[in-house]
Write a protein that holds these residues in place. Structure first.
Motif, PDB file in Angstrom:
ATOM      1  N   PRO A  34      94.268  81.698  23.498  1.00 36.49           N
ATOM      2  CA  PRO A  34      95.103  82.295  22.447  1.00 36.49           C
ATOM      3  C   PRO A  34      96.608  82.256  22.740  1.00 36.49           C
ATOM      4  N   ALA A  35      96.997  82.000  23.980  1.00 40.02           N
ATOM      5  CA  ALA A  35      98.416  81.939  24.333  1.00 40.02           C
ATOM      6  C   ALA A  35      99.070  80.654  23.842  1.00 40.02           C
ATOM      7  N   PHE A  36      98.261  79.642  23.505  1.00 45.84           N
ATOM      8  CA  PHE A  36      98.765  78.316  23.207  1.00 45.84           C
ATOM      9  C   PHE A  36      98.616  77.948  21.732  1.00 45.84           C
ATOM     10  N   SER A  37      99.597  77.220  21.231  1.00 49.82           N
ATOM     11  CA  SER A  37      99.477  76.598  19.918  1.00 49.82           C
ATOM     12  C   SER A  37      98.381  75.531  19.997  1.00 49.82           C
ATOM     13  N   GLU A  38      97.692  75.305  18.899  1.00 47.91           N
ATOM     14  CA  GLU A  38      96.678  74.247  18.874  1.00 47.91           C
ATOM     15  C   GLU A  38      97.297  72.873  19.115  1.00 47.91           C
ATOM     16  N   GLN A  39      98.594  72.737  18.848  1.00 52.78           N
ATOM     17  CA  GLN A  39      99.288  71.459  19.044  1.00 52.78           C
ATOM     18  C   GLN A  39     100.009  71.371  20.378  1.00 52.78           C
ATOM     19  N   ALA A  40      99.824  72.363  21.253  1.00 53.49           N
ATOM     20  CA  ALA A  40     100.525  72.394  22.539  1.00 53.49           C
ATOM     21  C   ALA A  40     100.151  71.194  23.405  1.00 53.49           C
ATOM     22  N   THR A  41     101.057  70.885  24.317  1.00 54.89           N
ATOM     23  CA  THR A  41     100.840  69.791  25.262  1.00 54.89           C
ATOM     24  C   THR A  41     100.996  70.292  26.689  1.00 54.89           C
ATOM     25  N   ILE A  42     100.464  69.497  27.623  1.00 51.92           N
ATOM     26  CA  ILE A  42     100.588  69.770  29.047  1.00 51.92           C
ATOM     27  C   ILE A  42     100.863  68.448  29.752  1.00 51.92           C
ATOM     28  N   PHE A  43     101.819  68.460  30.678  1.00 49.43           N
ATOM     29  CA  PHE A  43     102.135  67.271  31.451  1.00 49.43           C
ATOM     30  C   PHE A  43     102.473  67.650  32.883  1.00 49.43           C
ATOM     31  N   GLY A  44     102.151  66.739  33.782  1.00 50.00           N
ATOM     32  CA  GLY A  44     102.485  66.872  35.193  1.00 50.00           C
ATOM     33  C   GLY A  44     102.583  65.482  35.794  1.00 50.00           C
ATOM     34  N   VAL A  45     102.732  65.440  37.105  1.00 53.97           N
ATOM     35  CA  VAL A  45     102.823  64.177  37.830  1.00 53.97           C
ATOM     36  C   VAL A  45     101.744  64.178  38.900  1.00 53.97           C
ATOM     37  N   THR A  46     100.979  63.093  38.982  1.00 54.11           N
ATOM     38  CA  THR A  46      99.913  62.985  39.980  1.00 54.11           C
ATOM     39  C   THR A  46     100.495  62.797  41.367  1.00 54.11           C
ATOM     40  N   ALA A  47      99.637  62.874  42.380  1.00 57.69           N
ATOM     41  CA  ALA A  47     100.056  62.641  43.763  1.00 57.69           C
ATOM     42  C   ALA A  47     100.619  61.239  43.942  1.00 57.69           C
ATOM     43  N   ASP A  48     100.217  60.309  43.069  1.00 56.20           N
ATOM     44  CA  ASP A  48     100.714  58.931  43.109  1.00 56.20           C
ATOM     45  C   ASP A  48     102.011  58.755  42.329  1.00 56.20           C
ATOM     46  N   GLY A  49     102.543  59.838  41.762  1.00 58.65           N
ATOM     47  CA  GLY A  49     103.790  59.773  41.032  1.00 58.65           C
ATOM     48  C   GLY A  49     103.662  59.334  39.592  1.00 58.65           C
ATOM     49  N   GLU A  50     102.446  59.369  39.055  1.00 59.64           N
ATOM     50  CA  GLU A  50     102.194  58.939  37.677  1.00 59.64           C
ATOM     51  C   GLU A  50     102.160  60.143  36.734  1.00 59.64           C
ATOM     52  N   LEU A  51     102.664  59.942  35.524  1.00 57.25           N
ATOM     53  CA  LEU A  51     102.606  60.975  34.496  1.00 57.25           C
ATOM     54  C   LEU A  51     101.163  61.181  34.061  1.00 57.25           C
ATOM     55  N   GLY A  53      98.644  63.917  31.489  1.00 62.91           N
ATOM     56  CA  GLY A  53      98.632  65.017  30.539  1.00 62.91           C
ATOM     57  C   GLY A  53      98.370  64.566  29.132  1.00 62.91           C
ATOM     58  N   GLY A  54      98.695  65.447  28.206  1.00 65.45           N
ATOM     59  CA  GLY A  54      98.471  65.196  26.791  1.00 65.45           C
ATOM     60  C   GLY A  54      98.220  66.504  26.072  1.00 65.45           C
ATOM     61  N   ALA A  55      97.194  66.518  25.255  1.00 67.50           N
ATOM     62  CA  ALA A  55      96.841  67.720  24.489  1.00 67.50           C
ATOM     63  C   ALA A  55      96.420  68.851  25.427  1.00 67.50           C
ATOM     64  N   ILE A  56      96.720  70.072  25.035  1.00 69.85           N
ATOM     65  CA  ILE A  56      96.424  71.249  25.861  1.00 69.85           C
ATOM     66  C   ILE A  56      94.931  71.414  26.098  1.00 69.85           C
ATOM     67  N   SER A  57      94.105  70.825  25.254  1.00 64.08           N
ATOM     68  CA  SER A  57      92.659  70.920  25.460  1.00 64.08           C
ATOM     69  C   SER A  57      92.258  70.364  26.827  1.00 64.08           C
ATOM     70  N   GLY A  58      93.063  69.439  27.372  1.00 63.08           N
ATOM     71  CA  GLY A  58      92.800  68.924  28.716  1.00 63.08           C
ATOM     72  C   GLY A  58      92.866  70.025  29.769  1.00 63.08           C
ATOM     73  N   LEU A  59      93.802  70.959  29.622  1.00 62.12           N
ATOM     74  CA  LEU A  59      93.879  72.093  30.545  1.00 62.12           C
ATOM     75  C   LEU A  59      92.622  72.942  30.432  1.00 62.12           C
ATOM     76  N   PHE A  60      92.202  73.222  29.218  1.00 65.92           N
ATOM     77  CA  PHE A  60      91.024  74.059  29.013  1.00 65.92           C
ATOM     78  C   PHE A  60      89.782  73.415  29.618  1.00 65.92           C
ATOM     79  N   ASP A  61      89.675  72.094  29.502  1.00 64.21           N
ATOM     80  CA  ASP A  61      88.543  71.373  30.090  1.00 64.21           C
ATOM     81  C   ASP A  61      88.539  71.499  31.613  1.00 64.21           C
ATOM     82  N   VAL A  62      89.717  71.337  32.233  1.00 63.55           N
ATOM     83  CA  VAL A  62      89.813  71.432  33.698  1.00 63.55           C
ATOM     84  C   VAL A  62      89.502  72.844  34.170  1.00 63.55           C
ATOM     85  N   ILE A  63      90.035  73.831  33.479  1.00 59.81           N
ATOM     86  CA  ILE A  63      89.772  75.226  33.864  1.00 59.81           C
ATOM     87  C   ILE A  63      88.271  75.491  33.827  1.00 59.81           C
TER      88      ILE A  63
END
Length: 127
Positions: A34-51, A53-63
């Motif tokens: 509920p804290a996030f807009s349905e259109q929210a995004t999430i991005f980070g950088v991997t250990a290899d230095g690559e971008l 992320g994408g849709a916030i649903s990816g965070l929910f899946d990982v959690i």
């Protein structure tokens, strides 16, 4: 001329950010969603230095799949900046499923309610 006071807005934003913190601590995305807009995004950088992320649903899946409840997790809202209907915030989290993160959030007040529209993060190296 009076200066704007954001005391009420600050408290409302803290409530939204605490939903995120609690959902992470309990490894339960339904608490943080509920804290996030349905259109929210999430991005980070991997250990290899690559971008990554994408849709916030990816965070929910990982959690829901990779995280475990972490009663030892500690989070602090390091800052909140508010101007009118826009805000940004920083949260530092330790020991959440064995990870430490610094998260940056952008929020907008939409239809009278603060919502996270984007999150970027840094994963700290394990000690």
């Amino acid at each position: 001329m009076s200066q704007p006071s954001y005391v009420q807005e600050y408290s409302a934003i803290v409530d939204v950010l605490n939903q995120y913190n609690e959902g992470g601590k309990q490894a339960n995305s339904s608490i943080m969603k509920p804290a996030f807009s349905e259109q929210a995004t999430i991005f980070g950088v991997t250990a290899d230095g690559e971008l990554t992320g994408g849709a916030i649903s990816g965070l929910f899946d990982v959690i829901g799949t990779a995280f475990r409840p972490s009663p030892e997790a500690r989070a602090v809202i390091a800052r909140i900046d508010i101007v009118g209907s826009a805000a940004s915030a920083r949260i530092d989290t330790n020991d959440i499923s064995g990870f430490c993160f610094t998260d940056f959030f952008n929020l907008l007040k939409v239809a009278g309610k603060w919502t996270v529209v984007s999150k970027i993060y840094h994963t700290h190296a394990a000690l």
